[in-house]
Design a protein around this motif. Structure first.
Motif, PDB file in Angstrom:
ATOM      1  N   MET A  15       0.844  -1.186   0.000  1.00 43.86           N
ATOM      2  CA  MET A  15       0.000   0.000   0.000  1.00 43.86           C
ATOM      3  C   MET A  15       0.883   1.241   0.000  1.00 43.86           C
ATOM      4  SD  MET A  15      -2.853  -1.528  -0.018  1.00 43.86           S
ATOM      5  CE  MET A  15      -3.964  -0.119   0.146  1.00 43.86           C
ATOM      6  N   GLY A  16       0.523   2.202  -0.817  1.00 45.40           N
ATOM      7  CA  GLY A  16       1.378   3.376  -0.911  1.00 45.40           C
ATOM      8  C   GLY A  16       0.603   4.674  -0.987  1.00 45.40           C
ATOM      9  N   TRP A  17       1.328   5.754  -0.731  1.00 46.83           N
ATOM     10  CA  TRP A  17       0.807   7.105  -0.921  1.00 46.83           C
ATOM     11  C   TRP A  17       1.665   7.795  -1.976  1.00 46.83           C
ATOM     12  CZ3 TRP A  17      -3.616   8.995   1.088  1.00 46.83           C
ATOM     13  CH2 TRP A  17      -4.174   8.329   2.184  1.00 46.83           C
ATOM     14  N   PHE A  18       0.985   8.462  -2.887  1.00 45.52           N
ATOM     15  CA  PHE A  18       1.632   9.269  -3.911  1.00 45.52           C
ATOM     16  C   PHE A  18       1.035  10.665  -3.829  1.00 45.52           C
ATOM     17  CE2 PHE A  18       3.790   6.051  -6.586  1.00 45.52           C
ATOM     18  CZ  PHE A  18       3.291   4.898  -6.000  1.00 45.52           C
ATOM     19  N   ARG A  19       1.696  11.617  -4.452  1.00 48.19           N
ATOM     20  CA  ARG A  19       1.143  12.971  -4.488  1.00 48.19           C
ATOM     21  C   ARG A  19       1.451  13.625  -5.826  1.00 48.19           C
ATOM     22  NH1 ARG A  19       5.041  15.962   0.014  1.00 48.19           N
ATOM     23  NH2 ARG A  19       6.958  16.006  -1.257  1.00 48.19           N
ATOM     24  N   GLN A  20       0.591  14.568  -6.186  1.00 45.28           N
ATOM     25  CA  GLN A  20       0.781  15.305  -7.421  1.00 45.28           C
ATOM     26  C   GLN A  20       0.443  16.768  -7.195  1.00 45.28           C
ATOM     27  OE1 GLN A  20      -1.331  13.757 -10.842  1.00 45.28           O
ATOM     28  NE2 GLN A  20       0.086  14.760 -12.243  1.00 45.28           N
ATOM     29  N   ALA A  21       1.451  17.605  -7.376  1.00 45.14           N
ATOM     30  CA  ALA A  21       1.267  19.045  -7.266  1.00 45.14           C
ATOM     31  C   ALA A  21       0.945  19.606  -8.646  1.00 45.14           C
ATOM     32  CB  ALA A  21       2.534  19.680  -6.713  1.00 45.14           C
ATOM     33  N   PRO A  22       0.312  20.777  -8.702  1.00 46.04           N
ATOM     34  CA  PRO A  22      -0.038  21.371 -10.001  1.00 46.04           C
ATOM     35  C   PRO A  22       1.187  21.527 -10.894  1.00 46.04           C
ATOM     36  CG  PRO A  22      -1.135  22.529  -8.232  1.00 46.04           C
ATOM     37  CD  PRO A  22      -0.190  21.579  -7.579  1.00 46.04           C
ATOM     38  N   GLY A  23       1.077  21.052 -12.132  1.00 44.88           N
ATOM     39  CA  GLY A  23       2.150  21.194 -13.084  1.00 44.88           C
ATOM     40  C   GLY A  23       3.308  20.227 -12.898  1.00 44.88           C
ATOM     41  N   ARG A  24       3.150  19.278 -11.993  1.00 44.28           N
ATOM     42  CA  ARG A  24       4.236  18.342 -11.717  1.00 44.28           C
ATOM     43  C   ARG A  24       3.749  16.906 -11.887  1.00 44.28           C
ATOM     44  NH1 ARG A  24       7.931  19.981  -6.708  1.00 44.28           N
ATOM     45  NH2 ARG A  24       9.246  18.527  -7.856  1.00 44.28           N
ATOM     46  N   GLN A  25       4.687  15.999 -12.061  1.00 45.90           N
ATOM     47  CA  GLN A  25       4.339  14.587 -12.183  1.00 45.90           C
ATOM     48  C   GLN A  25       3.975  14.012 -10.813  1.00 45.90           C
ATOM     49  OE1 GLN A  25       7.735  12.699 -14.126  1.00 45.90           O
ATOM     50  NE2 GLN A  25       6.675  12.813 -16.090  1.00 45.90           N
ATOM     51  N   ARG A  26       3.169  12.965 -10.859  1.00 46.20           N
ATOM     52  CA  ARG A  26       2.839  12.262  -9.630  1.00 46.20           C
ATOM     53  C   ARG A  26       4.111  11.620  -9.081  1.00 46.20           C
ATOM     54  NH1 ARG A  26      -2.595   8.736  -9.528  1.00 46.20           N
ATOM     55  NH2 ARG A  26      -3.223  10.728 -10.445  1.00 46.20           N
ATOM     56  N   GLU A  27       4.312  11.719  -7.773  1.00 43.06           N
ATOM     57  CA  GLU A  27       5.526  11.175  -7.175  1.00 43.06           C
ATOM     58  C   GLU A  27       5.214  10.304  -5.966  1.00 43.06           C
ATOM     59  OE1 GLU A  27       8.017  14.380  -5.816  1.00 43.06           O
ATOM     60  OE2 GLU A  27       6.620  14.997  -4.255  1.00 43.06           O
ATOM     61  N   PHE A  28       6.103   9.368  -5.733  1.00 41.66           N
ATOM     62  CA  PHE A  28       5.987   8.461  -4.600  1.00 41.66           C
ATOM     63  C   PHE A  28       6.244   9.215  -3.299  1.00 41.66           C
ATOM     64  CE2 PHE A  28       6.433   4.711  -2.109  1.00 41.66           C
ATOM     65  CZ  PHE A  28       7.549   4.899  -1.296  1.00 41.66           C
ATOM     66  N   VAL A  29       5.468   8.864  -2.263  1.00 40.35           N
ATOM     67  CA  VAL A  29       5.647   9.469  -0.944  1.00 40.35           C
ATOM     68  C   VAL A  29       6.087   8.419   0.079  1.00 40.35           C
ATOM     69  CG1 VAL A  29       4.526  10.680   0.959  1.00 40.35           C
ATOM     70  CG2 VAL A  29       3.948  11.265  -1.412  1.00 40.35           C
ATOM     71  N   ALA A  30       5.300   7.348   0.195  1.00 41.01           N
ATOM     72  CA  ALA A  30       5.599   6.328   1.200  1.00 41.01           C
ATOM     73  C   ALA A  30       4.848   5.055   0.858  1.00 41.01           C
ATOM     74  CB  ALA A  30       5.203   6.806   2.591  1.00 41.01           C
ATOM     75  N   SER A  31       5.335   3.922   1.391  1.00 39.42           N
ATOM     76  CA  SER A  31       4.650   2.655   1.176  1.00 39.42           C
ATOM     77  C   SER A  31       4.833   1.754   2.387  1.00 39.42           C
ATOM     78  CB  SER A  31       5.146   1.951  -0.087  1.00 39.42           C
ATOM     79  OG  SER A  31       6.494   1.555   0.071  1.00 39.42           O
ATOM     80  N   ILE A  32       3.931   0.765   2.485  1.00 40.30           N
ATOM     81  CA  ILE A  32       3.984  -0.206   3.563  1.00 40.30           C
ATOM     82  C   ILE A  32       3.423  -1.516   3.049  1.00 40.30           C
ATOM     83  CG2 ILE A  32       1.705   0.489   4.464  1.00 40.30           C
ATOM     84  CD1 ILE A  32       2.847  -0.054   7.302  1.00 40.30           C
ATOM     85  N   SER A  33       4.059  -2.615   3.438  1.00 41.86           N
ATOM     86  CA  SER A  33       3.529  -3.916   3.044  1.00 41.86           C
ATOM     87  C   SER A  33       2.353  -4.263   3.941  1.00 41.86           C
ATOM     88  CB  SER A  33       4.609  -4.991   3.136  1.00 41.86           C
ATOM     89  OG  SER A  33       5.062  -5.126   4.467  1.00 41.86           O
ATOM     90  N   TRP A  34       1.348  -4.909   3.339  1.00 41.84           N
ATOM     91  CA  TRP A  34       0.133  -5.184   4.110  1.00 41.84           C
ATOM     92  C   TRP A  34       0.331  -6.338   5.077  1.00 41.84           C
ATOM     93  CZ3 TRP A  34      -3.818  -1.890   3.921  1.00 41.84           C
ATOM     94  CH2 TRP A  34      -4.968  -2.220   4.596  1.00 41.84           C
ATOM     95  N   SER A  35       1.208  -7.267   4.740  1.00 43.69           N
ATOM     96  CA  SER A  35       1.378  -8.453   5.571  1.00 43.69           C
ATOM     97  C   SER A  35       2.700  -8.406   6.316  1.00 43.69           C
ATOM     98  CB  SER A  35       1.328  -9.708   4.689  1.00 43.69           C
ATOM     99  OG  SER A  35       2.354  -9.672   3.743  1.00 43.69           O
ATOM    100  N   GLY A  36       2.873  -9.390   7.195  1.00 42.69           N
ATOM    101  CA  GLY A  36       4.127  -9.513   7.914  1.00 42.69           C
ATOM    102  C   GLY A  36       4.402  -8.316   8.806  1.00 42.69           C
ATOM    103  N   GLY A  37       5.654  -7.945   8.878  1.00 46.46           N
ATOM    104  CA  GLY A  37       6.066  -6.859   9.762  1.00 46.46           C
ATOM    105  C   GLY A  37       5.725  -5.475   9.261  1.00 46.46           C
ATOM    106  N   GLY A  38       5.198  -5.386   8.047  1.00 46.36           N
ATOM    107  CA  GLY A  38       4.830  -4.079   7.533  1.00 46.36           C
ATOM    108  C   GLY A  38       6.030  -3.213   7.224  1.00 46.36           C
TER     109      GLY A  38
END
Length: 120
Positions: free
Chosen positions: A34-57
């Protein structure tokens, strides 16, 4: 039907905090990242953070948010959170939740996005 529904966005002053939530439904996400991305006006969508759903996360963060943002999950609620502290005007963007199969490179599912605006 798979749904990722974000909430928690809004307007905050620089230095403030917000917590975004992503409620996932419609299938099992045990083999997903599972992840979070963000997109500011005039910019490409970029990765912010992620976490695995199972195990230790295991988590991962973009350099720009390390030490300020924290991603977590609540398996009982099928919800992923993004705690954002020490917000800066450059964090202003639409934030999207996404789900990617563990063996895939790009997300399979996206939420509709939630606006975060940080005023200076």
């Amino acid at each position: 039907q798979v749904q990722l529904v974000e909430s928690g966005g809004g307007l905050v002053q620089a230095g403030g905090s917000l917590r975004l939530s992503c409620a996932a439904s419609g299938r099992s996400f045990s083999n997903y990242i599972m992840g979070w991305f963000r997109q500011a006006p005039g910019r490409q969508r970029e990765f912010v953070a992620s976490i695995s759903w199972s195990g230790g996360g295991s988590t991962s963060y973009a350099d720009s948010v390390k030490g300020r943002f924290s991603i977590s999950r609540d398996n009982t609620k099928n919800t992923v959170y993004l705690q954002m502290n020490s917000l800066k005007p450059e964090d202003t963007a639409v934030y999207y939740c996404a789900a990617r199969g563990v063996l895939k490179l790009i997300p399979d599912y996206w939420g509709q996005g939630t606006q975060v605006t940080v005023s200076s």
